[in-house]
Design a protein around this motif. Structure first.
Motif, PDB file in Angstrom:
ATOM      1  N   PRO A 103      -6.796 -25.743 -31.733  1.00  0.00           N
ATOM      2  CA  PRO A 103      -5.542 -26.278 -31.201  1.00  0.00           C
ATOM      3  C   PRO A 103      -5.163 -25.513 -29.933  1.00  0.00           C
ATOM      4  CG  PRO A 103      -5.143 -24.934 -33.155  1.00  0.00           C
ATOM      5  CD  PRO A 103      -6.627 -25.091 -33.046  1.00  0.00           C
ATOM      6  N   PRO A 104      -4.420 -26.140 -29.023  1.00  0.00           N
ATOM      7  CA  PRO A 104      -4.079 -25.502 -27.739  1.00  0.00           C
ATOM      8  C   PRO A 104      -3.459 -24.117 -27.886  1.00  0.00           C
ATOM      9  CG  PRO A 104      -3.451 -27.806 -27.718  1.00  0.00           C
ATOM     10  CD  PRO A 104      -3.881 -27.505 -29.125  1.00  0.00           C
ATOM     11  N   GLU A 105      -2.586 -23.937 -28.876  1.00  0.00           N
ATOM     12  CA  GLU A 105      -1.923 -22.636 -29.017  1.00  0.00           C
ATOM     13  C   GLU A 105      -2.900 -21.542 -29.428  1.00  0.00           C
ATOM     14  OE1 GLU A 105      -1.390 -24.977 -32.869  1.00  0.00           O
ATOM     15  OE2 GLU A 105      -1.273 -25.334 -30.699  1.00  0.00           O
ATOM     16  N   LEU A 106      -3.969 -21.914 -30.146  1.00  0.00           N
ATOM     17  CA  LEU A 106      -4.955 -20.927 -30.564  1.00  0.00           C
ATOM     18  C   LEU A 106      -5.940 -20.620 -29.439  1.00  0.00           C
ATOM     19  CD1 LEU A 106      -5.638 -19.243 -33.020  1.00  0.00           C
ATOM     20  CD2 LEU A 106      -7.216 -21.030 -33.771  1.00  0.00           C
ATOM     21  N   ARG A 107      -6.209 -21.599 -28.608  1.00  0.00           N
ATOM     22  CA  ARG A 107      -7.111 -21.378 -27.467  1.00  0.00           C
ATOM     23  C   ARG A 107      -6.582 -20.272 -26.561  1.00  0.00           C
ATOM     24  NH1 ARG A 107     -10.355 -26.067 -24.349  1.00  0.00           N
ATOM     25  NH2 ARG A 107     -10.762 -27.496 -26.045  1.00  0.00           N
ATOM     26  N   LYS A 108      -5.255 -20.207 -26.437  1.00  0.00           N
ATOM     27  CA  LYS A 108      -4.654 -19.204 -25.559  1.00  0.00           C
ATOM     28  C   LYS A 108      -4.889 -17.790 -26.071  1.00  0.00           C
ATOM     29  CE  LYS A 108      -0.555 -21.013 -25.746  1.00  0.00           C
ATOM     30  NZ  LYS A 108       0.891 -21.263 -25.517  1.00  0.00           N
ATOM     31  N   ASP A 109      -5.176 -17.655 -27.362  1.00  0.00           N
ATOM     32  CA  ASP A 109      -5.400 -16.333 -27.947  1.00  0.00           C
ATOM     33  C   ASP A 109      -6.864 -15.902 -27.898  1.00  0.00           C
ATOM     34  OD1 ASP A 109      -2.703 -16.148 -28.582  1.00  0.00           O
ATOM     35  OD2 ASP A 109      -2.978 -17.056 -30.567  1.00  0.00           O
ATOM     36  N   LEU A 110      -7.738 -16.795 -27.457  1.00  0.00           N
ATOM     37  CA  LEU A 110      -9.153 -16.437 -27.370  1.00  0.00           C
ATOM     38  C   LEU A 110      -9.359 -15.378 -26.286  1.00  0.00           C
ATOM     39  CD1 LEU A 110     -10.844 -19.966 -27.566  1.00  0.00           C
ATOM     40  CD2 LEU A 110     -10.991 -18.152 -29.291  1.00  0.00           C
ATOM     41  N   PRO A 111     -10.300 -14.456 -26.487  1.00  0.00           N
ATOM     42  CA  PRO A 111     -10.598 -13.474 -25.439  1.00  0.00           C
ATOM     43  C   PRO A 111     -11.146 -14.171 -24.198  1.00  0.00           C
ATOM     44  CG  PRO A 111     -12.248 -13.381 -27.181  1.00  0.00           C
ATOM     45  CD  PRO A 111     -11.150 -14.270 -27.679  1.00  0.00           C
ATOM     46  N   LEU A 112     -11.010 -13.519 -23.062  1.00  0.00           N
ATOM     47  CA  LEU A 112     -11.427 -14.117 -21.793  1.00  0.00           C
ATOM     48  C   LEU A 112     -12.894 -14.541 -21.818  1.00  0.00           C
ATOM     49  CD1 LEU A 112     -10.755 -14.832 -18.861  1.00  0.00           C
ATOM     50  CD2 LEU A 112     -11.353 -12.487 -18.226  1.00  0.00           C
ATOM     51  N   ASP A 113     -13.743 -13.768 -22.483  1.00  0.00           N
ATOM     52  CA  ASP A 113     -15.174 -14.090 -22.538  1.00  0.00           C
ATOM     53  C   ASP A 113     -15.440 -15.462 -23.146  1.00  0.00           C
ATOM     54  OD1 ASP A 113     -15.864 -11.699 -21.406  1.00  0.00           O
ATOM     55  OD2 ASP A 113     -16.263 -10.680 -23.306  1.00  0.00           O
ATOM     56  N   LEU A 114     -14.505 -15.945 -23.971  1.00  0.00           N
ATOM     57  CA  LEU A 114     -14.703 -17.218 -24.660  1.00  0.00           C
ATOM     58  C   LEU A 114     -13.876 -18.349 -24.054  1.00  0.00           C
ATOM     59  CD1 LEU A 114     -14.753 -16.016 -28.390  1.00  0.00           C
ATOM     60  CD2 LEU A 114     -16.661 -16.261 -26.794  1.00  0.00           C
ATOM     61  N   ALA A 115     -13.258 -18.091 -22.918  1.00  0.00           N
ATOM     62  CA  ALA A 115     -12.481 -19.133 -22.246  1.00  0.00           C
ATOM     63  C   ALA A 115     -13.415 -20.232 -21.747  1.00  0.00           C
ATOM     64  CB  ALA A 115     -11.696 -18.539 -21.082  1.00  0.00           C
ATOM     65  N   GLU A 116     -12.915 -21.452 -21.721  1.00  0.00           N
ATOM     66  CA  GLU A 116     -13.750 -22.594 -21.343  1.00  0.00           C
ATOM     67  C   GLU A 116     -14.374 -22.419 -19.964  1.00  0.00           C
ATOM     68  OE1 GLU A 116     -13.455 -27.501 -20.931  1.00  0.00           O
ATOM     69  OE2 GLU A 116     -11.722 -26.317 -21.570  1.00  0.00           O
ATOM     70  N   GLY A 117     -13.575 -21.983 -18.990  1.00  0.00           N
ATOM     71  CA  GLY A 117     -14.096 -21.818 -17.637  1.00  0.00           C
ATOM     72  C   GLY A 117     -15.204 -20.786 -17.554  1.00  0.00           C
ATOM     73  N   VAL A 118     -15.076 -19.706 -18.313  1.00  0.00           N
ATOM     74  CA  VAL A 118     -16.101 -18.656 -18.316  1.00  0.00           C
ATOM     75  C   VAL A 118     -17.393 -19.179 -18.939  1.00  0.00           C
ATOM     76  CG1 VAL A 118     -16.719 -16.374 -19.206  1.00  0.00           C
ATOM     77  CG2 VAL A 118     -14.401 -16.799 -18.368  1.00  0.00           C
ATOM     78  N   LEU A 119     -17.263 -19.883 -20.053  1.00  0.00           N
ATOM     79  CA  LEU A 119     -18.452 -20.437 -20.716  1.00  0.00           C
ATOM     80  C   LEU A 119     -19.163 -21.448 -19.815  1.00  0.00           C
ATOM     81  CD1 LEU A 119     -17.034 -20.993 -24.326  1.00  0.00           C
ATOM     82  CD2 LEU A 119     -18.407 -19.077 -23.498  1.00  0.00           C
ATOM     83  N   GLN A 120     -18.384 -22.271 -19.133  1.00  0.00           N
ATOM     84  CA  GLN A 120     -18.982 -23.257 -18.227  1.00  0.00           C
ATOM     85  C   GLN A 120     -19.693 -22.569 -17.066  1.00  0.00           C
ATOM     86  OE1 GLN A 120     -15.464 -25.591 -17.359  1.00  0.00           O
ATOM     87  NE2 GLN A 120     -16.090 -27.228 -18.752  1.00  0.00           N
ATOM     88  N   ALA A 121     -19.077 -21.510 -16.531  1.00  0.00           N
ATOM     89  CA  ALA A 121     -19.685 -20.792 -15.410  1.00  0.00           C
ATOM     90  C   ALA A 121     -21.006 -20.142 -15.830  1.00  0.00           C
ATOM     91  CB  ALA A 121     -18.719 -19.731 -14.886  1.00  0.00           C
ATOM     92  N   LEU A 122     -21.034 -19.572 -17.022  1.00  0.00           N
ATOM     93  CA  LEU A 122     -22.260 -18.945 -17.514  1.00  0.00           C
ATOM     94  C   LEU A 122     -23.348 -19.991 -17.757  1.00  0.00           C
ATOM     95  CD1 LEU A 122     -20.749 -16.336 -19.999  1.00  0.00           C
ATOM     96  CD2 LEU A 122     -21.993 -15.827 -17.886  1.00  0.00           C
ATOM     97  N   SER A 123     -22.941 -21.160 -18.239  1.00  0.00           N
ATOM     98  CA  SER A 123     -23.906 -22.236 -18.457  1.00  0.00           C
ATOM     99  C   SER A 123     -24.517 -22.687 -17.133  1.00  0.00           C
ATOM    100  CB  SER A 123     -23.221 -23.421 -19.149  1.00  0.00           C
ATOM    101  OG  SER A 123     -24.130 -24.482 -19.346  1.00  0.00           O
ATOM    102  N   LEU A 124     -23.672 -22.839 -16.122  1.00  0.00           N
ATOM    103  CA  LEU A 124     -24.170 -23.228 -14.795  1.00  0.00           C
ATOM    104  C   LEU A 124     -25.076 -22.150 -14.217  1.00  0.00           C
ATOM    105  CD1 LEU A 124     -20.961 -24.840 -13.235  1.00  0.00           C
ATOM    106  CD2 LEU A 124     -23.046 -26.014 -13.970  1.00  0.00           C
ATOM    107  N   GLN A 125     -24.725 -20.882 -14.458  1.00  0.00           N
ATOM    108  CA  GLN A 125     -25.572 -19.789 -13.985  1.00  0.00           C
ATOM    109  C   GLN A 125     -26.955 -19.879 -14.622  1.00  0.00           C
ATOM    110  OE1 GLN A 125     -24.773 -15.172 -14.010  1.00  0.00           O
ATOM    111  NE2 GLN A 125     -25.855 -15.708 -15.875  1.00  0.00           N
ATOM    112  N   ALA A 126     -26.984 -20.121 -15.932  1.00  0.00           N
ATOM    113  CA  ALA A 126     -28.266 -20.210 -16.639  1.00  0.00           C
ATOM    114  C   ALA A 126     -29.107 -21.365 -16.099  1.00  0.00           C
ATOM    115  CB  ALA A 126     -28.023 -20.377 -18.138  1.00  0.00           C
TER     116      ALA A 126
END
Length: 239
Positions: free
Chosen positions: A202-225
Motif C-alpha cells: 500500500p502507498p503508506e507502506l511504500r514510504k517506509d521502505l529503505p531507499l535501496d528498495l525504492a522503485e526508482g532505485v530498482l529501475q535504475a539498477l535494472s537499466l544499469q544491468a
C-alpha cells in the motif's frame, strides 16, 4: 615536422574504424542482509511443523552465509566491488532455494502475510536497519539481494586476470559471455520486483521502505544491468 596518419579513403569521405569498448567496472551497492528470525513462535499451528522447519533452515542458512560476506568498503580498492567467488555463488543458490518457498507462503497463505516481522540491515551501516511485518517486504529484500549478488558475480568475471600463456591481465571471452547472462538475470530479478512485488505494498507502506528498495532505485539498477549486458556483448563482437 608533423606526422600524418594514413586512413583508407572510400567514396564519400574518410571512414575510420570505430574504437573498441574499454573494460567496464560495475557499480554494486552495499548488500542488505537479513537478521535472524524465529518462525515457530508467531506462526504456531498456522503451518505444518515440517514447513516451518524448512523455512527456518533456509533462512538461517542465508543469514549465516550473508553475515560472512565482507562489506565492500573493507575490501582493497582494486576489487572494491568484488565479493568472494564461491561463497557468493553458494549464497545465491541458498536464496534461489528459499525464494519459491517464500513465494508459496505469501501467495497461498494470505492470512500469514503480517504474522512475521522481517528485519534487514545494510551491510555498510548496520544502524540502517528496517523491520516490517509484511511478507512481501521479505520477498522484495530477497530479490534485491539476489540482484546485487548477480551484479557482483558479473563484476568478478570482468576483472582482468593473468593467464598461463600471457603476462598481461585480460578478460576471457568465456567470462564476458557468462557475465552477459548474469547481467540479464540481475535485470530480471529487479524487473520482477518492480512489476510484481512493489504493487503489493500500500502507498503508506511504500514510504517506509529503505531507499535501496525504492522503485526508482530498482529501475535504475535494472537499466544499469541491461546496459552492461549490451556493452559487454559489443565487446565480444568487437574482439
Amino acid at each position: 615536422m608533423g606526422c600524418l596518419v594514413s586512413t583508407p579513403r572510400v567514396s564519400g569521405g574518410i571512414r575510420s574504424k570505430p574504437g573498441k569498448v574499454g573494460e567496464i567496472v560495475v557499480f554494486v551497492p552495499g548488500l542488505r542482509i537479513p537478521k535472524p528470525i524465529d518462525f515457530s513462535q508467531p506462526l504456531g499451528d498456522a503451518l505444518s511443523k515440517s514447513l516451518i522447519e524448512r523455512l527456518s533452515a533456509l533462512r538461517t542458512r542465508i543469514v549465516v552465509m550473508a553475515g560472512q560476506e565482507e562489506p565492500m568498503s573493507a575490501k582493497p580498492r582494486r576489487t572494491a566491488t568484488q565479493h568472494g567467488g564461491s561463497s557468493l555463488a553458494d549464497l545465491q543458490q541458498a536464496l534461489e532455494d528459499y525464494l519459491p518457498v517464500l513465494l508459496g507462503l505469501v501467495q497461498n497463505g494470505i492470512h500469514l502475510q503480517h504474522m512475521l516481522q522481517f528485519v534487514w540491515a545494510n551491510q555498510e551501516d548496520y544502524a540502517e536497519e528496517t523491520a516490517m511485518s509484511n511478507s512481501w517486504y521479505q520477498v522484495l529484500s530477497v530479490l534485491h539481494l539476489m540482484a546485487m549478488l548477480s551484479l557482483s558475480q558479473a563484476n568478478t568475471l570482468l576483472l582482468p586476470k593473468k593467464t598461463a600463456d600471457s603476462y598481461q591481465s585480460k578478460v576471457s571471452e568465456e567470462s564476458r559471455r557468462a557475465s552477459v547472462d548474469i547481467f540479464l538475470k540481475a535485470a530480471g530479478y529487479l524487473d520482477f520486483a518492480v512489476q510484481h512485488v512493489l504493487p503489493q505494498f500500500p502507498p503508506e507502506l511504500r514510504k517506509d521502505l529503505p531507499l535501496d528498495l525504492a522503485e526508482g532505485v530498482l529501475q535504475a539498477l535494472s537499466l544499469q544491468a541491461l546496459g552492461h549486458a549490451a556493452t559487454v556483448q559489443v565487446m565480444i563482437e568487437d574482439a
